[in-house]
Design a protein around this motif. Structure first.
Motif, PDB file in Angstrom:
ATOM      1  N   ILE A 165      65.932  25.620  16.290  1.00  0.00           N
ATOM      2  CA  ILE A 165      65.256  26.757  16.919  1.00  0.00           C
ATOM      3  C   ILE A 165      64.257  27.351  15.934  1.00  0.00           C
ATOM      4  CG2 ILE A 165      65.562  29.041  17.974  1.00  0.00           C
ATOM      5  CD1 ILE A 165      66.870  26.717  19.572  1.00  0.00           C
ATOM      6  N   ASN A 166      63.013  27.548  16.377  1.00  0.00           N
ATOM      7  CA  ASN A 166      62.001  28.207  15.569  1.00  0.00           C
ATOM      8  C   ASN A 166      62.275  29.713  15.670  1.00  0.00           C
ATOM      9  OD1 ASN A 166      59.662  29.602  14.733  1.00  0.00           O
ATOM     10  ND2 ASN A 166      58.371  27.834  15.200  1.00  0.00           N
ATOM     11  N   VAL A 167      62.926  30.263  14.665  1.00  0.00           N
ATOM     12  CA  VAL A 167      63.373  31.653  14.692  1.00  0.00           C
ATOM     13  C   VAL A 167      62.198  32.618  14.794  1.00  0.00           C
ATOM     14  CG1 VAL A 167      64.679  33.422  13.451  1.00  0.00           C
ATOM     15  CG2 VAL A 167      65.500  31.070  13.450  1.00  0.00           C
ATOM     16  N   ALA A 168      61.109  32.350  14.091  1.00  0.00           N
ATOM     17  CA  ALA A 168      59.933  33.239  14.155  1.00  0.00           C
ATOM     18  C   ALA A 168      59.360  33.258  15.572  1.00  0.00           C
ATOM     19  CB  ALA A 168      58.879  32.809  13.144  1.00  0.00           C
ATOM     20  N   ALA A 169      59.259  32.090  16.207  1.00  0.00           N
ATOM     21  CA  ALA A 169      58.740  32.023  17.578  1.00  0.00           C
ATOM     22  C   ALA A 169      59.688  32.743  18.541  1.00  0.00           C
ATOM     23  CB  ALA A 169      58.556  30.570  18.005  1.00  0.00           C
ATOM     24  N   LEU A 170      60.989  32.607  18.329  1.00  0.00           N
ATOM     25  CA  LEU A 170      61.979  33.313  19.154  1.00  0.00           C
ATOM     26  C   LEU A 170      61.795  34.823  19.022  1.00  0.00           C
ATOM     27  CD1 LEU A 170      64.604  33.628  20.826  1.00  0.00           C
ATOM     28  CD2 LEU A 170      65.857  33.372  18.670  1.00  0.00           C
ATOM     29  N   GLN A 171      61.665  35.300  17.793  1.00  0.00           N
ATOM     30  CA  GLN A 171      61.493  36.735  17.564  1.00  0.00           C
ATOM     31  C   GLN A 171      60.186  37.244  18.176  1.00  0.00           C
ATOM     32  OE1 GLN A 171      61.944  36.612  13.310  1.00  0.00           O
ATOM     33  NE2 GLN A 171      64.142  37.077  13.418  1.00  0.00           N
ATOM     34  N   GLU A 172      59.127  36.459  18.055  1.00  0.00           N
ATOM     35  CA  GLU A 172      57.831  36.836  18.628  1.00  0.00           C
ATOM     36  C   GLU A 172      57.907  36.904  20.150  1.00  0.00           C
ATOM     37  OE1 GLU A 172      53.519  34.719  19.033  1.00  0.00           O
ATOM     38  OE2 GLU A 172      54.437  34.656  17.038  1.00  0.00           O
ATOM     39  N   PHE A 173      58.568  35.910  20.764  1.00  0.00           N
ATOM     40  CA  PHE A 173      58.717  35.888  22.219  1.00  0.00           C
ATOM     41  C   PHE A 173      59.543  37.089  22.677  1.00  0.00           C
ATOM     42  CE2 PHE A 173      61.094  34.466  26.029  1.00  0.00           C
ATOM     43  CZ  PHE A 173      60.011  34.327  26.896  1.00  0.00           C
ATOM     44  N   ALA A 174      60.662  37.353  22.016  1.00  0.00           N
ATOM     45  CA  ALA A 174      61.523  38.487  22.388  1.00  0.00           C
ATOM     46  C   ALA A 174      60.763  39.801  22.255  1.00  0.00           C
ATOM     47  CB  ALA A 174      62.777  38.501  21.518  1.00  0.00           C
ATOM     48  N   GLN A 175      59.971  39.928  21.222  1.00  0.00           N
ATOM     49  CA  GLN A 175      59.185  41.155  21.018  1.00  0.00           C
ATOM     50  C   GLN A 175      58.168  41.345  22.138  1.00  0.00           C
ATOM     51  OE1 GLN A 175      59.822  43.370  18.611  1.00  0.00           O
ATOM     52  NE2 GLN A 175      58.247  44.751  19.373  1.00  0.00           N
ATOM     53  N   SER A 176      57.511  40.244  22.551  1.00  0.00           N
ATOM     54  CA  SER A 176      56.512  40.362  23.619  1.00  0.00           C
ATOM     55  C   SER A 176      57.167  40.753  24.945  1.00  0.00           C
ATOM     56  CB  SER A 176      55.715  39.066  23.771  1.00  0.00           C
ATOM     57  OG  SER A 176      56.511  38.036  24.306  1.00  0.00           O
ATOM     58  N   VAL A 177      58.356  40.247  25.211  1.00  0.00           N
ATOM     59  CA  VAL A 177      59.079  40.636  26.431  1.00  0.00           C
ATOM     60  C   VAL A 177      59.503  42.099  26.336  1.00  0.00           C
ATOM     61  CG1 VAL A 177      61.175  40.251  27.795  1.00  0.00           C
ATOM     62  CG2 VAL A 177      59.834  38.289  26.977  1.00  0.00           C
ATOM     63  N   ALA A 178      59.987  42.508  25.174  1.00  0.00           N
ATOM     64  CA  ALA A 178      60.432  43.899  24.990  1.00  0.00           C
ATOM     65  C   ALA A 178      59.292  44.888  25.184  1.00  0.00           C
ATOM     66  CB  ALA A 178      61.049  44.072  23.599  1.00  0.00           C
ATOM     67  N   GLU A 179      58.090  44.517  24.783  1.00  0.00           N
ATOM     68  CA  GLU A 179      56.945  45.421  24.861  1.00  0.00           C
ATOM     69  C   GLU A 179      56.189  45.342  26.182  1.00  0.00           C
ATOM     70  OE1 GLU A 179      54.662  44.322  21.424  1.00  0.00           O
ATOM     71  OE2 GLU A 179      56.052  45.331  20.040  1.00  0.00           O
ATOM     72  N   ALA A 180      56.520  44.380  27.027  1.00  0.00           N
ATOM     73  CA  ALA A 180      55.784  44.187  28.281  1.00  0.00           C
ATOM     74  C   ALA A 180      55.999  45.358  29.237  1.00  0.00           C
ATOM     75  CB  ALA A 180      56.216  42.888  28.946  1.00  0.00           C
ATOM     76  N   THR A 181      54.905  45.847  29.789  1.00  0.00           N
ATOM     77  CA  THR A 181      54.994  46.919  30.781  1.00  0.00           C
ATOM     78  C   THR A 181      54.920  46.366  32.196  1.00  0.00           C
ATOM     79  OG1 THR A 181      52.613  47.259  30.606  1.00  0.00           O
ATOM     80  CG2 THR A 181      54.032  48.660  29.238  1.00  0.00           C
ATOM     81  N   ASP A 182      54.323  45.195  32.365  1.00  0.00           N
ATOM     82  CA  ASP A 182      54.226  44.524  33.658  1.00  0.00           C
ATOM     83  C   ASP A 182      55.510  43.717  33.883  1.00  0.00           C
ATOM     84  OD1 ASP A 182      53.643  42.923  35.850  1.00  0.00           O
ATOM     85  OD2 ASP A 182      51.784  42.123  35.023  1.00  0.00           O
ATOM     86  N   ALA A 183      56.189  43.932  35.007  1.00  0.00           N
ATOM     87  CA  ALA A 183      57.458  43.259  35.306  1.00  0.00           C
ATOM     88  C   ALA A 183      57.320  41.737  35.269  1.00  0.00           C
ATOM     89  CB  ALA A 183      57.993  43.709  36.655  1.00  0.00           C
ATOM     90  N   SER A 184      56.175  41.205  35.690  1.00  0.00           N
ATOM     91  CA  SER A 184      56.003  39.753  35.683  1.00  0.00           C
ATOM     92  C   SER A 184      56.001  39.192  34.264  1.00  0.00           C
ATOM     93  CB  SER A 184      54.721  39.349  36.403  1.00  0.00           C
ATOM     94  OG  SER A 184      53.582  39.709  35.638  1.00  0.00           O
ATOM     95  N   LYS A 185      55.698  40.023  33.289  1.00  0.00           N
ATOM     96  CA  LYS A 185      55.677  39.585  31.886  1.00  0.00           C
ATOM     97  C   LYS A 185      57.063  39.654  31.251  1.00  0.00           C
ATOM     98  CE  LYS A 185      51.203  39.037  31.709  1.00  0.00           C
ATOM     99  NZ  LYS A 185      50.618  37.726  31.636  1.00  0.00           N
TER     100      LYS A 185
END
Length: 186
Positions: free
Chosen positions: A8-28
């Motif tokens: 597992i690419n841990v940095a990519a996982l953390q980046e993806f989780a952060q983008s989901v956490a910050e998303a304001t649009d439900a589709s994101k």
């Protein structure tokens, strides 16, 4: 911490989780999956996966998943039956959960095996009794995890996976089903 742990690419996982956490649009913040199944003959069917959506984008893919019943249950035994596929889906989801969350927690997995078992009362499956559940009343699973991590850390990992596994949640509580019947006359 190693940036690539358990594959597992841990940095990519953390980046993806952060983008989901910050998303304001439900589709994101969502993923959508779709499977189309066609009956072939007898008890055999083939499911086709052709696409999925993740955080607002659709991605093509192609997989076929065959299902059949054993000869003793009127099939040809040409593929796993739906119950085995259901358990395989649970085990696969849990496996992903262990691999990804272990990587995020800095835990190296040397080996992981999950064994699932459930018993059906055939009176419910065959419609012989309205008082018998056609599904499982209980499913048990054993996680065999080989790691050098301390027991407390592994127990924490197990708690995280138990809390966040999609298919374990699907097994554990009712899902609202929305059926539609479309009839085509010959």
């Amino acid at each position: 911490m190693d940036n690539n742990l358990n594959g597992i690419n841990v940095a990519a996982l953390q980046e993806f989780a952060q983008s989901v956490a910050e998303a304001t649009d439900a589709s994101k913040r969502s993923a959508r999956f779709n499977v189309k199944t066609k009956w072939e003959h007898q008890t055999r069917s083939v499911a086709t996966v052709s696409r999925y959506s993740l955080v607002g984008a659709e991605y093509p893919r192609h997989f076929e998943i065959a299902a059949d019943e054993p000869v003793e249950f009127l099939g040809q035994n040409s593929a796993p039956n739906p119950q085995e596929l259901l358990m395989a889906a649970l085990n696969a989801c849990l496996s992903v959960g262990y691999a990804v969350n272990a990587a995020a927690m800095g835990i190296t997995i040397h080996s992981l095996e999950i064994e699932t078992d459930g018993e059906l009362d055939l009176r419910g499956v065959l419609g012989l009794s309205d008082s018998v559940n056609p599904g499982y009343d209980q499913v048990s699973y054993v996680v065999r995890l080989h790691t050098d991590a301390p027991r407390e850390k592994v127990e924490e990992l197990h708690a995280v996976v138990t809390k966040t596994s999609v298919n374990l949640a699907n097994f554990s509580k009712a899902i609202r089903m929305v059926p539609t019947l479309e009839i085509q006359n010959a």
